[in-house]
Design an enzyme around this catalytic site. Sequence first.
Site, PDB file in Angstrom:
ATOM      1  N   GLU A 430       0.895  -1.180   0.114  1.00  0.00           N
ATOM      2  CA  GLU A 430       0.052  -0.149  -0.051  1.00  0.00           C
ATOM      3  C   GLU A 430       1.274   1.226  -0.283  1.00  0.00           C
ATOM      4  O   GLU A 430       1.693   1.319   1.411  1.00  0.00           O
ATOM      5  CB  GLU A 430      -0.873   0.630   1.524  1.00  0.00           C
ATOM      6  CG  GLU A 430      -1.559   1.276   1.783  1.00  0.00           C
ATOM      7  CD  GLU A 430      -2.567   1.021   2.239  1.00  0.00           C
ATOM      8  OE1 GLU A 430      -2.937   2.449   3.394  1.00  0.00           O
ATOM      9  OE2 GLU A 430      -2.144   0.052   3.556  1.00  0.00           O
ATOM     10  N   ASP A 503      -1.382  -1.712   5.980  1.00  0.00           N
ATOM     11  CA  ASP A 503      -1.004  -1.084   6.858  1.00  0.00           C
ATOM     12  C   ASP A 503      -2.453  -1.795   7.741  1.00  0.00           C
ATOM     13  O   ASP A 503      -3.345  -2.065   8.033  1.00  0.00           O
ATOM     14  CB  ASP A 503      -1.159   0.679   6.915  1.00  0.00           C
ATOM     15  CG  ASP A 503      -0.101   0.920   6.106  1.00  0.00           C
ATOM     16  OD1 ASP A 503       0.407   0.218   6.203  1.00  0.00           O
ATOM     17  OD2 ASP A 503      -0.721   2.218   6.135  1.00  0.00           O
ATOM     18  N   ASP A 505      -4.221  -1.144   9.982  1.00  0.00           N
ATOM     19  CA  ASP A 505      -5.622  -0.561  10.230  1.00  0.00           C
ATOM     20  C   ASP A 505      -6.914  -0.010   9.345  1.00  0.00           C
ATOM     21  O   ASP A 505      -6.869  -1.501   8.270  1.00  0.00           O
ATOM     22  CB  ASP A 505      -4.840   1.357  10.699  1.00  0.00           C
ATOM     23  CG  ASP A 505      -5.084   2.280   8.358  1.00  0.00           C
ATOM     24  OD1 ASP A 505      -4.945   1.421   8.368  1.00  0.00           O
ATOM     25  OD2 ASP A 505      -3.715   2.525   8.696  1.00  0.00           O
ATOM     26  N   ASP A 507      -8.057   1.489   6.942  1.00  0.00           N
ATOM     27  CA  ASP A 507      -8.018   1.550   5.126  1.00  0.00           C
ATOM     28  C   ASP A 507      -6.756   0.217   4.582  1.00  0.00           C
ATOM     29  O   ASP A 507      -7.088   0.228   3.810  1.00  0.00           O
ATOM     30  CB  ASP A 507      -7.108   2.977   5.238  1.00  0.00           C
ATOM     31  CG  ASP A 507      -7.440   4.093   5.593  1.00  0.00           C
ATOM     32  OD1 ASP A 507      -9.238   3.934   5.066  1.00  0.00           O
ATOM     33  OD2 ASP A 507      -7.182   5.480   5.924  1.00  0.00           O
TER      34      ASP A 507
END
Length: 645
Positions: A430, A503, A505, A507
């Site tokens: 990402e 990541d 998280d 997103d």
Amino acid sequence: MAKKATYSAKNIEVLEGLEPVRKRPGMYIGSTNEQGLHHLVNEVLDNSIDEVVAGYASEVSFHYKKDGSIKIRDNGRGIPIDFHPKFKNKRALEIVLSTLHAGGKFDNNSYKTSGGLHGVGISVVNALSSSLEVNVHKNSKKYSQLYSKGKPKTKIKITKCKKNEKGTEIIFTPDESIFETIQFSPKKLYDFIKMKAVLVSRTIIDFKIDKELINDNTPNYEKFYFKNGIADFSEIKNKNTAKLFDKQFSIIKNIDDNEKCEIFISFNQNEKASLISFCNTIETPDGGSHENGFKNGILKAIKLYGQKNQVSKISNININDLADYSDIIISIFINEPSFEGQTKKRIIMPKLQKRLESIIQNEFLLWLNSNKKITKALIETLVERSLLRTDLTKIKELERKSIKERNKLPGKLVDCSSKQIEGTELFIVEGDSAGGSAKQARHRELQAILPLRGKILNVFSVSLSKIADNNEIQNLIQSLGCGIGKNFDLSKLRYEKIILMTDADVDGSHIATLLITFIYKYMRPIIDNNRLYLAMPPLFKIQHKDKVFFAYDEHEKDKIIKKEFSNKMHVALSRYKGLGEMPAEQLKSTTMNPEKRKLLNVNINQGKKELKKTENLFESLMGKKAEYRFKFIQENANFTDQIDI
């Protein structure tokens, strides 16, 4: 010196009566194997069905007996029993059974649309049977005669019968000296006799096989009756097939006087298809004019509709885009059809083809215009399938890239140096910053890095043309090198493992979900063959002096602190916001090094129920309908009862 061969009248062999059939059976029934054996049943049954089609019979009974004989009876008019004008000492019954090309099918007034079309059916069965018994019930009398190998063994015997008895009964046993086997397949008999009842709606066919003859799950008795014919049969047959939509296309339309066509199409979601066609209840496995007329008519209607409504890429569609995902039944009843050969597997009638093409084009176009909502779904699906079949130019170019054409691979791809597939890994990461760290952390020989910018397109419910225009997806397809959809070839996948590294998280999870959705929809074998993985980067770094630990979630973090640093007050705790913040050396040791990292394999349980659940989950979370997502959240989220603000 060899004696010179003579060729004169005595060399000409004259075969009388039914001798030609016994001499060359293949010319009349196609073969003497199991297929030819079952053709005998067809010939006798077709005569009874012809009586039904002509409106003179309503019931047919079939019985395969343990002695190896077949009994077929109808309640029609019965074979004529009066004396024939050309053979004054013989009744028509005997002539029909013992003479080739003698029957009611040559007289257009007797049968308008018949199955036994060559007038040789019953006589051929007689010729190839070790024994055949015929019983005709007519005018309170029963006319009976026995035959063996086509020759009468008795004269016609006349006895009394009940007033309401009528019709023809044939009992025959195939000749074992002719056929490779004289054992019929119960399943084959069940299937094609059931189909006769389907094609001639509102007909009762009593089906029976003696239990001793069955060694599978074929029923030994069933009363076939299909009030709505093809429509009823299709509903039963396709009960568990995933449909594109519930509505089906069906027509019953006159072609000319006494001639009609019946067409039925069920549109499927998945590549599950069948096309069966019939002429006068006889299956035509090799197709011919009626199938060609159907295909041309359907395709022309689709393209006319698309052009009128300015549908992009409509010209790209061909008939296979519809036929490969549909269950289709074509049945026609016509006068004097022209078949290839006595076994009637293919129709050759150019005029009929043009007439059917015109009828089907008009009827299907009317159906499309009358069902705008489902037509939109159908046309979009057909365009999508056509693009998957033929490829858009952009995608085709991407798929051509081979391992040797490294200079043509995406600019952002940092490839590995190994020339072998074994052991290689592609990390899809990402963002550019994470890509930079991953490039430094990777094992150059075996690990490749592809950074993607932001969130890729949600492909679950969008057209392929939009997918082809998306740069990030283009780069992904090009890097993997194995094509998509129908053109997907797992053997061309350029890496052994595909690892999604995002990541830790919300997103990051969303990006991983979008990538999994793309691979699930267009590259499913990657998942089915356990080639797709999720990297598990740590969420926390816990350090005190020279002691360093990494935790992958809150629970693990608390556990490590309690166990390793219980007496230390000053523990340095770092929470990673993204992979780009992690130094390359740490990324390598925690997430990319095969000896230390954690990988989560993405796979699907292959059970039918589980596959259905997976499909429903994708539809709920990634499909067009927001209400499905809302319902999923309501059912699965953990809501608090009170919020203190």
